[in-house]
Design a protein around this motif. Sequence first.
Motif, PDB file in Angstrom:
ATOM      1  N   TYR A  68      49.318  21.657  21.203  1.00 25.00           N
ATOM      2  CA  TYR A  68      48.398  22.393  22.075  1.00 25.00           C
ATOM      3  C   TYR A  68      46.949  21.956  21.941  1.00 25.00           C
ATOM      4  CZ  TYR A  68      47.810  25.247  17.840  1.00 25.00           C
ATOM      5  OH  TYR A  68      47.584  25.676  16.559  1.00 25.00           O
ATOM      6  N   PHE A  69      46.591  21.256  20.843  1.00 20.84           N
ATOM      7  CA  PHE A  69      45.199  20.804  20.738  1.00 20.84           C
ATOM      8  C   PHE A  69      44.843  19.832  21.859  1.00 20.84           C
ATOM      9  CE2 PHE A  69      44.881  22.436  16.339  1.00 20.84           C
ATOM     10  CZ  PHE A  69      43.663  23.076  16.467  1.00 20.84           C
ATOM     11  N   ARG A  70      45.849  19.078  22.304  1.00 17.65           N
ATOM     12  CA  ARG A  70      45.595  18.189  23.453  1.00 17.65           C
ATOM     13  C   ARG A  70      45.460  18.983  24.742  1.00 17.65           C
ATOM     14  NH1 ARG A  70      46.103  12.479  23.724  1.00 17.65           N
ATOM     15  NH2 ARG A  70      46.172  11.679  21.609  1.00 17.65           N
ATOM     16  N   GLN A  71      46.188  20.109  24.835  1.00 16.10           N
ATOM     17  CA  GLN A  71      46.031  20.963  26.020  1.00 16.10           C
ATOM     18  C   GLN A  71      44.627  21.583  26.047  1.00 16.10           C
ATOM     19  OE1 GLN A  71      49.922  23.109  24.780  1.00 16.10           O
ATOM     20  NE2 GLN A  71      49.716  23.642  26.925  1.00 16.10           N
ATOM     21  N   ILE A  72      44.146  21.932  24.853  1.00 19.79           N
ATOM     22  CA  ILE A  72      42.838  22.601  24.759  1.00 19.79           C
ATOM     23  C   ILE A  72      41.703  21.581  24.908  1.00 19.79           C
ATOM     24  CG2 ILE A  72      41.313  23.828  23.163  1.00 19.79           C
ATOM     25  CD1 ILE A  72      43.821  25.316  22.107  1.00 19.79           C
ATOM     26  N   GLY A  73      41.845  20.409  24.283  1.00 23.11           N
ATOM     27  CA  GLY A  73      40.831  19.349  24.410  1.00 23.11           C
ATOM     28  C   GLY A  73      39.508  19.702  23.756  1.00 23.11           C
ATOM     29  N   GLY A  74      38.419  19.137  24.305  1.00 17.80           N
ATOM     30  CA  GLY A  74      37.090  19.455  23.804  1.00 17.80           C
ATOM     31  C   GLY A  74      36.661  18.643  22.599  1.00 17.80           C
ATOM     32  N   ASP A  79      41.051  14.249  22.907  1.00 21.87           N
ATOM     33  CA  ASP A  79      40.892  14.149  24.363  1.00 21.87           C
ATOM     34  C   ASP A  79      40.590  12.693  24.719  1.00 21.87           C
ATOM     35  OD1 ASP A  79      40.111  14.304  27.028  1.00 21.87           O
ATOM     36  OD2 ASP A  79      39.161  16.261  26.760  1.00 21.87           O
ATOM     37  N   GLU A  80      41.524  12.068  25.458  1.00 16.77           N
ATOM     38  CA  GLU A  80      41.373  10.645  25.790  1.00 16.77           C
ATOM     39  C   GLU A  80      40.107  10.384  26.607  1.00 16.77           C
ATOM     40  OE1 GLU A  80      43.096   8.295  24.522  1.00 16.77           O
ATOM     41  OE2 GLU A  80      44.873   9.330  23.769  1.00 16.77           O
ATOM     42  N   LYS A  81      39.626  11.405  27.291  1.00 16.28           N
ATOM     43  CA  LYS A  81      38.454  11.211  28.148  1.00 16.28           C
ATOM     44  C   LYS A  81      37.140  11.185  27.363  1.00 16.28           C
ATOM     45  CE  LYS A  81      39.293  14.704  30.973  1.00 16.28           C
ATOM     46  NZ  LYS A  81      40.569  15.230  30.398  1.00 16.28           N
TER      47      LYS A  81
ATOM     48  N   VAL B  63      49.963  28.178  27.996  1.00 19.80           N
ATOM     49  CA  VAL B  63      51.169  28.543  27.252  1.00 19.80           C
ATOM     50  C   VAL B  63      51.337  27.494  26.164  1.00 19.80           C
ATOM     51  CG1 VAL B  63      53.675  28.855  27.335  1.00 19.80           C
ATOM     52  CG2 VAL B  63      52.256  29.622  29.243  1.00 19.80           C
ATOM     53  N   VAL B  64      51.280  27.902  24.919  1.00 22.87           N
ATOM     54  CA  VAL B  64      51.383  26.934  23.827  1.00 22.87           C
ATOM     55  C   VAL B  64      52.656  27.177  23.027  1.00 22.87           C
ATOM     56  CG1 VAL B  64      48.868  26.682  23.669  1.00 22.87           C
ATOM     57  CG2 VAL B  64      50.051  28.230  22.118  1.00 22.87           C
ATOM     58  N   SER B  65      53.209  26.092  22.561  1.00 27.24           N
ATOM     59  CA  SER B  65      54.428  26.167  21.761  1.00 27.24           C
ATOM     60  C   SER B  65      54.098  25.940  20.295  1.00 27.24           C
ATOM     61  CB  SER B  65      55.431  25.109  22.230  1.00 27.24           C
ATOM     62  OG  SER B  65      55.959  25.521  23.471  1.00 27.24           O
ATOM     63  N   LEU B  66      54.604  26.825  19.458  1.00 30.09           N
ATOM     64  CA  LEU B  66      54.388  26.726  18.018  1.00 30.09           C
ATOM     65  C   LEU B  66      55.762  26.584  17.359  1.00 30.09           C
ATOM     66  CD1 LEU B  66      51.878  29.720  17.656  1.00 30.09           C
ATOM     67  CD2 LEU B  66      51.396  27.367  18.291  1.00 30.09           C
ATOM     68  N   SER B 112      39.828  28.496  19.595  1.00 30.13           N
ATOM     69  CA  SER B 112      39.622  27.094  19.993  1.00 30.13           C
ATOM     70  C   SER B 112      39.491  26.992  21.508  1.00 30.13           C
ATOM     71  CB  SER B 112      40.795  26.226  19.521  1.00 30.13           C
ATOM     72  OG  SER B 112      40.869  26.209  18.119  1.00 30.13           O
ATOM     73  N   TRP B 113      40.373  27.681  22.194  1.00 29.66           N
ATOM     74  CA  TRP B 113      40.330  27.615  23.667  1.00 29.66           C
ATOM     75  C   TRP B 113      39.060  28.282  24.200  1.00 29.66           C
ATOM     76  CZ3 TRP B 113      43.491  30.638  27.810  1.00 29.66           C
ATOM     77  CH2 TRP B 113      43.518  29.916  29.009  1.00 29.66           C
TER      78      TRP B 113
END
Lengths: 230, 230
Positions: A68-74, A79-81, B63-66, B112-113
Amino acid sequence: MSRPLEVVLISGGMDSAVALGMTLKERFEAAGLHLNYGQKTEKREVRAFKEICDFYGIEKRLVVSLPYFRQIGGSSLTDEKIPVSTSGIDPQGIPSSYVPFRNAHGLSIATSWAEVLGASRIVIGAVEEDSSGYPDCREVFYKAFEQAIRLGTKPKTKIEIATPVIHFSKAEIVRKGSELGVPFHLTWSCYQNEEAACGVCDSCRLRLKGFEEAGVEDPIPYKEKEKIYA
Amino acid sequence: MSRPLEVVLISGGMDSAVALGMTLKERFEAAGLHLNYGQKTEKREVRAFKEICDFYGIEKRLVVSLPYFRQIGGSSLTDEKIPVSTSGIDPQGIPSSYVPFRNAHGLSIATSWAEVLGASRIVIGAVEEDSSGYPDCREVFYKAFEQAIRLGTKPKTKIEIATPVIHFSKAEIVRKGSELGVPFHLTWSCYQNEEAACGVCDSCRLRLKGFEEAGVEDPIPYKEKEKIYA
């Protein structure tokens, strides 16, 4: 009698390796925890984790994935960007490699695992003074989190957080690790490469500066070593 | 002017749905966060999350998976070897459904989010008094965690934790939700079934007792409704 258990966060980098080396001098048995949080050098770091555990004969191991850290980014690490900074460390402010509140996730997982295992201590190799200015690497944060653990776990659960290298400089970490025979050749710090370390990201710069100041040769391969100090 | 943002933990259950309904009366825009932590009713809960978000027109969703909670185990909710208790709530002690330190993980992810989104508040539907005795559902825990957030995030980041139903009984939650038009028919509380709620696990018992005491009909389907109160 069996030794008391502790959960040690082992990132694969030098700080946690030295924290581990220090804590193994005490009477605890270590259980190793490693986080894959979608960082660019994930595979190289998990290899370092395994080799460090092998070196120290750590049997209880847990590698967890936090996609999920990739989903959150920042963060430039997830974050590839966002490019990894290679132009030197800004002494002001928080660098782009800051992964928002990341260490709280590691502590939460360590706490859950420690509570199930019956471990009484969590060890984390956070460094406050000579780090990159991450807010979740400060001792005050760990004290506050320890209080949250006390109030958020079972009454009989007693878990403290040990931060053995929190007030060390990188040079002191290198000196302490050399003294204890910590396997620096198995560690990995680079934020962007997996074969030869780049030598120019913040993490490589801090590591190289630490070895230089300690007068010790860094045994890992580098693509280039720039003598620019933070 | 755009409204300030908040991250709302939406489990799919009735407590977080009512917390959401209460917070939407204020001027915040909600971003919905849901955790799949390997619980037995994961699929049913994520469906409830989506339907509740649709109902309230929440666009920002995560939606995050743990999956690591199953690796860690130690709870009847995540460990197939530990049965879900159906014989009534033990007023003493911590039930087998306690997932060690789980709410800290949700708060860490929410933080984080929230930091990446620039949100200023996290909303969690934890209930202290009439819950199952989970230590990470107590207000003191949230106060301690809020302090850890303050010290572990960027200096400019200001995130508070709101726990609007923390001192409510289940009956008060039902009454408040009914008053606000919270879509109870979309929520899911059962720990073990995904089609018709079992009616006898701790979570079903607390829910049924709450509806009964509030004099409101629970609109979800049950396999059996036992009138055994905790």
